[in-house]
Design an enzyme around this catalytic site. Structure first.
Site, PDB file in Angstrom:
ATOM      1  N   LYS A  75       0.815  -1.229   0.000  1.00  0.00           N
ATOM      2  CA  LYS A  75       0.000   0.000   0.000  1.00  0.00           C
ATOM      3  C   LYS A  75       0.848   1.279   0.000  1.00  0.00           C
ATOM      4  O   LYS A  75       0.506   2.252  -0.672  1.00  0.00           O
ATOM      5  CB  LYS A  75      -0.950   0.015   1.200  1.00  0.00           C
ATOM      6  CG  LYS A  75      -2.097  -0.982   1.090  1.00  0.00           C
ATOM      7  CD  LYS A  75      -3.045  -0.818   2.278  1.00  0.00           C
ATOM      8  CE  LYS A  75      -4.206  -1.786   2.176  1.00  0.00           C
ATOM      9  NZ  LYS A  75      -5.219  -1.553   3.216  1.00  0.00           N
ATOM     10  N   ASP A 111     -10.411   2.676   2.283  1.00  0.00           N
ATOM     11  CA  ASP A 111     -10.663   1.980   3.556  1.00  0.00           C
ATOM     12  C   ASP A 111     -11.575   2.800   4.477  1.00  0.00           C
ATOM     13  O   ASP A 111     -12.463   2.252   5.139  1.00  0.00           O
ATOM     14  CB  ASP A 111      -9.347   1.663   4.285  1.00  0.00           C
ATOM     15  CG  ASP A 111      -8.588   0.517   3.623  1.00  0.00           C
ATOM     16  OD1 ASP A 111      -9.218  -0.308   2.941  1.00  0.00           O
ATOM     17  OD2 ASP A 111      -7.350   0.457   3.788  1.00  0.00           O
ATOM     18  N   ALA A 138      -3.022   1.177  16.475  1.00  0.00           N
ATOM     19  CA  ALA A 138      -2.459   2.293  15.692  1.00  0.00           C
ATOM     20  C   ALA A 138      -1.725   1.773  14.461  1.00  0.00           C
ATOM     21  O   ALA A 138      -0.714   2.324  14.041  1.00  0.00           O
ATOM     22  CB  ALA A 138      -1.522   3.112  16.577  1.00  0.00           C
ATOM     23  N   ARG A 162      -0.965  -0.288  22.445  1.00  0.00           N
ATOM     24  CA  ARG A 162       0.025  -0.940  23.300  1.00  0.00           C
ATOM     25  C   ARG A 162       1.348  -0.176  23.243  1.00  0.00           C
ATOM     26  O   ARG A 162       1.953   0.131  24.257  1.00  0.00           O
ATOM     27  CB  ARG A 162       0.182  -2.383  22.799  1.00  0.00           C
ATOM     28  CG  ARG A 162       1.156  -3.211  23.560  1.00  0.00           C
ATOM     29  CD  ARG A 162       1.119  -4.635  23.052  1.00  0.00           C
ATOM     30  NE  ARG A 162       1.442  -4.718  21.620  1.00  0.00           N
ATOM     31  CZ  ARG A 162       1.416  -5.845  20.913  1.00  0.00           C
ATOM     32  NH1 ARG A 162       1.055  -6.981  21.481  1.00  0.00           N
ATOM     33  NH2 ARG A 162       1.725  -5.845  19.638  1.00  0.00           N
ATOM     34  N   TYR A 228     -13.223  -9.403  10.865  1.00  0.00           N
ATOM     35  CA  TYR A 228     -14.534  -9.974  10.527  1.00  0.00           C
ATOM     36  C   TYR A 228     -14.528 -11.496  10.446  1.00  0.00           C
ATOM     37  O   TYR A 228     -15.518 -12.100  10.026  1.00  0.00           O
ATOM     38  CB  TYR A 228     -15.083  -9.345   9.238  1.00  0.00           C
ATOM     39  CG  TYR A 228     -14.172  -9.507   8.051  1.00  0.00           C
ATOM     40  CD1 TYR A 228     -13.235  -8.533   7.750  1.00  0.00           C
ATOM     41  CD2 TYR A 228     -14.233 -10.642   7.252  1.00  0.00           C
ATOM     42  CE1 TYR A 228     -12.377  -8.681   6.675  1.00  0.00           C
ATOM     43  CE2 TYR A 228     -13.380 -10.787   6.177  1.00  0.00           C
ATOM     44  CZ  TYR A 228     -12.457  -9.811   5.897  1.00  0.00           C
ATOM     45  OH  TYR A 228     -11.610  -9.964   4.836  1.00  0.00           O
TER      46      TYR A 228
HETATM   47  P1  ATR Z   1      -3.158  -3.456  10.634  1.00  0.00           P
HETATM   48  O1  ATR Z   1      -2.539  -2.911   9.382  1.00  0.00           O
HETATM   49  O2  ATR Z   1      -4.121  -4.573  10.376  1.00  0.00           O
HETATM   50  O3  ATR Z   1      -3.762  -2.390  11.479  1.00  0.00           O
HETATM   51  P2  ATR Z   1      -0.684  -3.646  12.140  1.00  0.00           P
HETATM   52  O4  ATR Z   1      -0.136  -2.476  11.421  1.00  0.00           O
HETATM   53  O5  ATR Z   1       0.186  -4.844  12.325  1.00  0.00           O
HETATM   54  O6  ATR Z   1      -1.990  -4.200  11.437  1.00  0.00           O
HETATM   55  O7  ATR Z   1      -1.237  -3.162  13.559  1.00  0.00           O
HETATM   56  C1  ATR Z   1      -1.696  -4.024  14.519  1.00  0.00           C
HETATM   57  C2  ATR Z   1      -2.199  -3.225  15.715  1.00  0.00           C
HETATM   58  O8  ATR Z   1      -2.698  -4.145  16.681  1.00  0.00           O
HETATM   59  C3  ATR Z   1      -1.139  -2.406  16.422  1.00  0.00           C
HETATM   60  O9  ATR Z   1      -1.760  -1.264  16.949  1.00  0.00           O
HETATM   61  C4  ATR Z   1      -0.681  -3.361  17.538  1.00  0.00           C
HETATM   62  O10 ATR Z   1      -0.114  -2.710  18.642  1.00  0.00           O
HETATM   63  P3  ATR Z   1       1.464  -2.275  18.636  1.00  0.00           P
HETATM   64  O11 ATR Z   1       1.548  -1.014  17.819  1.00  0.00           O
HETATM   65  O12 ATR Z   1       1.788  -2.057  20.045  1.00  0.00           O
HETATM   66  O13 ATR Z   1       2.195  -3.426  18.017  1.00  0.00           O
HETATM   67  C5  ATR Z   1      -2.015  -3.959  17.913  1.00  0.00           C
HETATM   68  N1  ATR Z   1      -1.947  -5.279  18.577  1.00  0.00           N
HETATM   69  C6  ATR Z   1      -1.697  -6.462  18.011  1.00  0.00           C
HETATM   70  N2  ATR Z   1      -1.769  -7.453  18.926  1.00  0.00           N
HETATM   71  C7  ATR Z   1      -2.090  -6.872  20.104  1.00  0.00           C
HETATM   72  C8  ATR Z   1      -2.323  -7.359  21.438  1.00  0.00           C
HETATM   73  N3  ATR Z   1      -2.249  -8.649  21.725  1.00  0.00           N
HETATM   74  N4  ATR Z   1      -2.606  -6.452  22.395  1.00  0.00           N
HETATM   75  C9  ATR Z   1      -2.712  -5.144  22.102  1.00  0.00           C
HETATM   76  N5  ATR Z   1      -2.507  -4.625  20.875  1.00  0.00           N
HETATM   77  C10 ATR Z   1      -2.193  -5.477  19.893  1.00  0.00           C
END
Ligand code: ATR
Length: 286
Positions: A75, A111, A138, A162, A228
């Protein structure tokens, strides 16, 4: 003058790595059939190193594609290589929809459109009160949702993550109505909030212990999840059990596809219960 789209096979793609699990071919295939359009929409797996060459062939017309969708991990590169990204894609730094116009490669990001239209469709009136939205996560998906909620007019969008620094980056990017915070601020932020959005995989893994109390949200507030599979995620299940109004995330996938189809094939398709049922039955098979 006749529109060349009436006589020629119009081709579009979805590219990613991997891409074989994409349900986009099913969605666009359904619409092509419905409109009786002579066209195709295919999944094309392209490794990161080969993506610039893929875009070069798209731009010079040699691939024969009118455009397509781009998913992870392309992307950001798609945005960077496009000739004319629109404002939405430019602010996000990421594009999910590409289309050729007069030999120029245009790019947008649908999106946020998908997110908003899903809620408009499944939870009418959800944005009547829009003082505060709380978003968990985020990552890439979170960005488009923050942008969409800000543009829909939410007074405050709280991003709890997190890794707090990632949330802060987004607050800096999207302006003064977007605020970052730590996960442990959740209860405080949810008090009186109008909308909660989960964009993380929290709760999907049995080892994650989590317990969210949604009952302090505004009466009539909405809880939604962009995951989903399953349709009712652990977070939505918890919200439902607490008597909250919930909306699942499948419609975001369906609605984000609408603008692309219209740009490549010249007809604006609709997200119908029939399309939703088709995708749900595919999800049950795999
Ligand atoms: P996407 O593009 O689908 O949003 P991503 O960029 O990998 O995927 O982001 C995943 C998000 O889920 C992040 O905000 C991640 O938190 P971190 O920035 O701290 O990594 C969050 N995330 C994933 N697993 C998590 C968990 N078990 N607890 C809390 N936050 C989680």
């Amino acid at each position: 003058m006749r529109d060349s789209r009436e006589t020629l096979l119009t081709k579009a793609f979805v590219t990613g790595f991997p891409v074989k699990h994409s349900r986009s071919p099913l969605i666009h295939g359904h619409w092509l059939k419905q409109f009786g359009i002579t066209g195709s929409y295919e999944a094309v797996e392209v490794a990161q190193a080969d993506f610039p060459a893929f875009i070069a062939h798209l731009k010079d017309g040699s691939s024969g594609f009118a455009g397509g969708n781009v998913t992870i991990p392309h992307k950001e590169t798609a945005f960077a290589l496009a000739d004319e990204p629109d404002e939405l894609a430019s602010e996000l730094g990421a594009a999910n929809t590409l289309y050729l116009r007069d030999g120029r490669l245009k790019a947008t990001n649908t999106d946020g459109h998908g997110f908003l239209n899903n809620l408009d469709d499944r939870a009418p009136g959800w944005d009547t009160a829009k003082n505060t939205a709380v978003i968990l996560g985020a990552g890439g998906a979170s960005r488009a949702i923050i942008q969409a909620l800000r543009d829909r007019g939410f007074g405050a969008v709280h991003v709890l993550n997190r890794t707090e620094a990632r949330g802060q980056e987004l607050a800096d990017r999207f302006g003064p109505r977007v605020h970052a915070g730590p996960m442990n601020a959740l209860a405080e932020r949810l008090a009186g909030a109008d909308l909660f959005v989960n964009t993380t995989s929290l709760g999907m893994d049995d080892s994650d212990a989590f317990d969210i109390d949604f009952t302090d949200m505004r009466s009539g507030a909405l809880v939604t999840d962009i995951v989903y599979v399953p349709l009712i995620t652990p977070i939505l299940g918890q919200a439902k059990a607490q008597g909250m109004r919930v909306a699942d995330g499948l419609g975001m996938l369906l609605h984000q596809a609408v603008p692309g189809f219209e740009k490549w094939f010249g007809k604006r398709p609709e997200v119908t219960p029939e399309l939703r049922a088709l995708i749900i039955s595919d999800m049950e098979k795999h």
